[in-house]
Design a protein around this motif. Structure first.
Motif, PDB file in Angstrom:
ATOM      1  N   GLY A   1      -0.884   6.825   6.605  1.00 41.89           N
ATOM      2  CA  GLY A   1       0.114   6.650   5.554  1.00 41.89           C
ATOM      3  C   GLY A   1      -0.354   5.602   4.566  1.00 41.89           C
ATOM      4  N   TYR A   2       0.216   5.616   3.368  1.00 36.40           N
ATOM      5  CA  TYR A   2      -0.276   4.757   2.289  1.00 36.40           C
ATOM      6  C   TYR A   2       0.823   4.525   1.257  1.00 36.40           C
ATOM      7  N   TYR A   3       0.735   3.393   0.557  1.00 36.73           N
ATOM      8  CA  TYR A   3       1.504   3.154  -0.673  1.00 36.73           C
ATOM      9  C   TYR A   3       0.853   2.014  -1.446  1.00 36.73           C
ATOM     10  N   SER A   4       1.184   1.916  -2.730  1.00 39.32           N
ATOM     11  CA  SER A   4       0.787   0.760  -3.532  1.00 39.32           C
ATOM     12  C   SER A   4       1.971   0.332  -4.388  1.00 39.32           C
ATOM     13  N   LEU A   5       1.889  -0.872  -4.914  1.00 41.83           N
ATOM     14  CA  LEU A   5       2.915  -1.426  -5.784  1.00 41.83           C
ATOM     15  C   LEU A   5       2.298  -1.839  -7.108  1.00 41.83           C
TER      16      LEU A   5
END
Length: 164
Positions: free
Chosen positions: A74-78
């Motif tokens: 899983g992954y995310y960025s801000l």
């Protein structure tokens, strides 16, 4: 025993993150009949190592991954914006790991990291036609604030936000 954690990614993790993003977003593309020809800027087709490296090193986006047994699933960025706001980008989970609350854990982690950056509000852009995703974000406290149609996408972009 399965070992998992969410941690900030490093440059060495970029290639694996690209694979996770592409595979994750491809399920939406396939469901809604988006292709590299009719939606070349859609995340499943536009994400490359160069793009993520620029976001990491050029834009200094905080990027996080959910690791299970040292594999990114899983992954995310801000993206920090004006007025103490941030945008959540590319939150995703590999298809075979969905429905195990990993997305919710990543989202909760994003709230914590955004608050650490002194953000008061989080925004997100989604494929408006993806009703399941929209309802998921609404259940997590996001409010739909509008839509926009771009000539380069065969879909409508939906915008949502949530106070932190």
């Amino acid at each position: 025993m399965v070992k998992y954690m969410i941690k900030k990614i490093q440059e060495k993790d970029i290639a694996e993150c690209v694979d996770v993003i592409k595979e994750s977003f491809l399920t939406v593309a396939n469901k809604l009949c988006y292709t590299a020809d009719n939606a070349p800027r859609f995340t499943a087709f536009a994400t490359t190592e160069d793009v993520l490296l620029h976001q990491l090193n050029g834009e200094h986006r905080p990027m996080y991954a959910y690791y299970e047994d040292n594999k990114i699933i899983g992954y995310y960025s801000l993206t920090l914006q004006d007025n103490n706001q941030c945008e959540l980008n590319n939150l995703c989970v590999l298809p075979q790991y969905r429905h195990k609350h990993i997305g919710a854990m990543l989202l909760e982690n994003a709230y914590v990291k955004a608050k650490e950056m002194r953000c008061k509000k989080m925004s997100i852009g989604i494929v408006e036609e993806n009703e399941i995703l929209r309802k998921w974000y609404e259940a997590k406290g996001f409010i739909h604030i509008g839509t926009r149609k771009f000539d380069f996408f065969p879909f409508t972009c939906g915008y949502m936000e949530r106070d932190l």
